[in-house]
Design a protein around this motif. Structure first.
Motif, mmCIF file in Angstrom:
data_model
loop_
_atom_site.group_PDB
_atom_site.id
_atom_site.type_symbol
_atom_site.label_atom_id
_atom_site.label_comp_id
_atom_site.label_asym_id
_atom_site.label_seq_id
_atom_site.Cartn_x
_atom_site.Cartn_y
_atom_site.Cartn_z
ATOM 1 N N SER A 186 41.283 61.476 37.219
ATOM 2 C CA SER A 186 42.009 60.459 38.365
ATOM 3 C C SER A 186 43.563 60.951 38.302
ATOM 4 O O SER A 186 44.547 60.367 39.201
ATOM 5 N N ASP A 187 43.761 61.815 37.553
ATOM 6 C CA ASP A 187 45.080 62.454 37.351
ATOM 7 C C ASP A 187 45.340 63.851 38.102
ATOM 8 O O ASP A 187 44.610 64.686 37.397
ATOM 9 N N GLU A 188 46.045 64.169 38.904
ATOM 10 C CA GLU A 188 46.064 65.486 39.556
ATOM 11 C C GLU A 188 46.375 66.598 38.869
ATOM 12 O O GLU A 188 45.790 67.745 38.681
ATOM 13 N N HIS B 294 42.964 50.194 43.554
ATOM 14 C CA HIS B 294 43.536 51.452 43.432
ATOM 15 C C HIS B 294 43.057 52.227 42.388
ATOM 16 O O HIS B 294 42.628 53.328 42.419
ATOM 17 N N MET C 161 39.388 53.271 43.341
ATOM 18 C CA MET C 161 39.454 54.540 44.232
ATOM 19 C C MET C 161 40.053 55.860 43.623
ATOM 20 O O MET C 161 39.876 57.039 43.891
ATOM 21 N N ALA C 162 40.893 55.623 42.357
ATOM 22 C CA ALA C 162 41.384 56.715 41.891
ATOM 23 C C ALA C 162 40.259 57.312 41.176
ATOM 24 O O ALA C 162 40.107 58.709 41.187
ATOM 25 N N ASP D 112 39.416 59.791 44.363
ATOM 26 C CA ASP D 112 40.751 60.691 44.169
ATOM 27 C C ASP D 112 40.138 61.866 43.318
ATOM 28 O O ASP D 112 40.470 63.116 43.426
ATOM 29 N N SER D 113 39.358 61.658 42.173
ATOM 30 C CA SER D 113 38.878 62.556 41.218
ATOM 31 C C SER D 113 38.303 63.641 41.736
ATOM 32 O O SER D 113 38.056 64.891 41.254
ATOM 33 N N PHE E 248 38.291 64.654 45.051
ATOM 34 C CA PHE E 248 39.431 65.387 45.706
ATOM 35 C C PHE E 248 40.129 66.351 44.873
ATOM 36 O O PHE E 248 40.190 67.518 45.099
ATOM 37 N N TYR E 249 40.662 65.851 43.876
ATOM 38 C CA TYR E 249 41.177 66.617 42.843
ATOM 39 C C TYR E 249 40.344 67.962 42.152
ATOM 40 O O TYR E 249 40.773 69.094 42.287
ATOM 41 N N SER F 203 34.164 52.849 48.062
ATOM 42 C CA SER F 203 34.608 54.275 47.210
ATOM 43 C C SER F 203 33.298 55.248 47.509
ATOM 44 O O SER F 203 33.524 56.564 47.661
#
Length: 244
Positions: free
Chosen positions: A62-64, A105, A108-109, A113-114, A116-117, A155
């Protein structure tokens, strides 16, 4: 040279079953995990003792920044990623009105988001090679929605939308993007459900069984291989007929 697969959230459940399946089929498996270092290292050691190759790789997907570092390390070591499986995810049962903004949040992260990254970092090398397979992980609740799992359902529905759109965009580059939307599977994620609830879900499933992580892993392997070479933008739902 062995094909390389990166599987996120591979320390347990479906991700772990996918890691074992691909390793047994001759892939070089990069098994991503976040916090379960000891569990992941034990699993990798078990695979090594059987002559199979699973390399644990820690990153919070979840961290780009951490995803970028992880993919760069894989490409530096192996030169390419043939298959990306975005499996990492979390679930939380709660009334919608009790769900906090922070919980939303975080959901979703991890769940969206993971994806996407990971796709963003893995795609450039796939595009250069004009081949690759990406497999995302949704849920039957991403298709139909579930009471008391509104953020989770949202999500997972978004993952389906991302999959379909990305498949259209990168198809001309020879890259396939498909989604697995599992039904009720016997994993730790469903460990909060009582035996009575699981039995009810089993009875509601036309095949009269709860799915296994191995069955989902088999589905992922099919999507990754040449037998699925004309499949892209699809949502495959191993759910025993629970949702038709």
């Amino acid at each position: 040279m062995s094909k390389v697969v990166l599987i996120t959230g591979a320390s347990r459940g479906i991700g772990r079953a996918e890691a074992e399946k691909f390793a047994r089929e001759g892939y070089q498996v990069i098994a991503n995990y976040h916090n379960s270092k000891e569990r992941m290292e034990q699993f990798a050691q078990q695979m090594t003792e059987q002559g199979l190759s699973v390399i644990p790789m820690q990153a919070d997907v979840s961290d780009e920044v951490q995803v970028k570092r992880m993919v760069e390390e894989i490409l530096s070591q192996f030169g390419h990623i043939d298959v990306l499986i975005c499996n990492a995810g979390i679930a939380r049962q709660s009334l919608f009105t009790d769900f906090t903004a922070d919980q939303w949040h975080n959901m979703m992260a991890v769940n969206l988001d993971s994806v996407f990254y990971c796709c963003k970092e893995a795609l450039p090398s796939m595009i250069r090679r004009q081949k690759g397979s990406i497999i995302t992980t949704s849920s039957i609740w991403g298709i139909s929605g579930a009471s008391c799992e509104v953020p989770y359902s949202a999500s997972k529905a978004a993952v389906i939308g991302l999959t379909k759109a990305l498949a259209k965009e990168v198809g001309p580059s020879g890259i396939r993007v498909n989604c697995i939307a599992p039904g009720v599977i016997d994993t730790e994620m469903n460990g909060n459900l009582t035996a009575e609830v699981m039995e009810e879900l089993k009875e509601e499933t036309p095949l009269c069984q709860i799915g296994t992580p191995q069955q989902v892993a088999d589905c992922a392997f099919f999507l990754a291989e040449e037998g699925a070479s004309f499949l892209t933008g699809q949502v495959i739902s191993p759910n025993g007929g629970f949702l038709i």
